[in-house]
Design a protein around this motif. Structure first.
Motif, mmCIF file in Angstrom:
data_model
loop_
_atom_site.group_PDB
_atom_site.id
_atom_site.type_symbol
_atom_site.label_atom_id
_atom_site.label_comp_id
_atom_site.label_asym_id
_atom_site.label_seq_id
_atom_site.Cartn_x
_atom_site.Cartn_y
_atom_site.Cartn_z
ATOM 1 N N TYR A 83 1.544 2.844 -3.410
ATOM 2 C CA TYR A 83 0.468 3.344 -4.277
ATOM 3 C C TYR A 83 0.706 4.794 -4.690
ATOM 4 O O TYR A 83 0.384 5.194 -5.791
ATOM 5 C CB TYR A 83 -0.900 3.235 -3.600
ATOM 6 N N LEU A 84 1.249 5.605 -3.812
ATOM 7 C CA LEU A 84 1.461 7.024 -4.103
ATOM 8 C C LEU A 84 2.941 7.371 -4.274
ATOM 9 O O LEU A 84 3.328 8.513 -4.118
ATOM 10 C CB LEU A 84 0.851 7.878 -2.991
ATOM 11 N N ARG B 76 0.828 -1.221 0.000
ATOM 12 C CA ARG B 76 0.000 0.000 0.000
ATOM 13 C C ARG B 76 0.855 1.261 0.000
ATOM 14 O O ARG B 76 0.496 2.262 -0.597
ATOM 15 C CB ARG B 76 -0.929 0.012 1.217
#
Length: 144
Positions: A61-62, A58
């Protein structure tokens, strides 16, 4: 739009040192080319790691250009680290021969000797039209 994206990227890079929105990673940071080859053992390790470490996945993701650090960090912090070779065996030319030439350079017949001397298994970047003569010569070598 492209201009706006470039400017927002510049703004993000300038602000990033002052903004902490993520916890520091416990893993040592590694990065490299996104052009690489993986053994079957490495693929299985990566898949298992991604299933069991959802928070690590996760986190990317950015992330800006995550493909240049995601796999490297997992594998270099793993028991497989000692098996990783420091060269991806790809001939890629990042030097400009003419001003404002897009990089990596599109390879041409003039690059043939450099490609052969590199002992790399792959080369990038090839264009069917611009690299036609080079492709023919590489095909001849492969057939011989």
């Amino acid at each position: 739009w492209k201009n706006i994206l470039w400017h927002t990227d510049d703004i993000q890079k300038k602000l990033l040192p002052y903004i902490t929105i993520r916890k520091p990673l416990k893993e040592k940071f590694y990065y490299g080319s996104q052009w690489f080859s993986l053994s079957q053992e490495a693929v299985h390790y990566l898949l298992d790691f991604c299933k069991t470490h959802r928070s690590f996945v996760r986190r990317f993701y950015l992330t800006f250009v995550p493909d240049e650090s995601f796999f490297h960090m997992i594998l270099m912090n793993s028991p497989l680290a000692s098996q990783i070779m420091p060269h991806n065996l790809r001939f890629i030319d990042w030097t400009r021969k003419v001003p404002k030439e897009p990089l990596p350079r599109t390879l041409k017949i003039e690059d043939y000797d450099d490609i052969i001397q590199s002992k790399c298994f792959f080369c990038r970047k090839i264009s069917v039209t611009q690299s036609a003569e080079l492709l023919d010569k590489l095909d001849e070598l492969r057939k011989g």
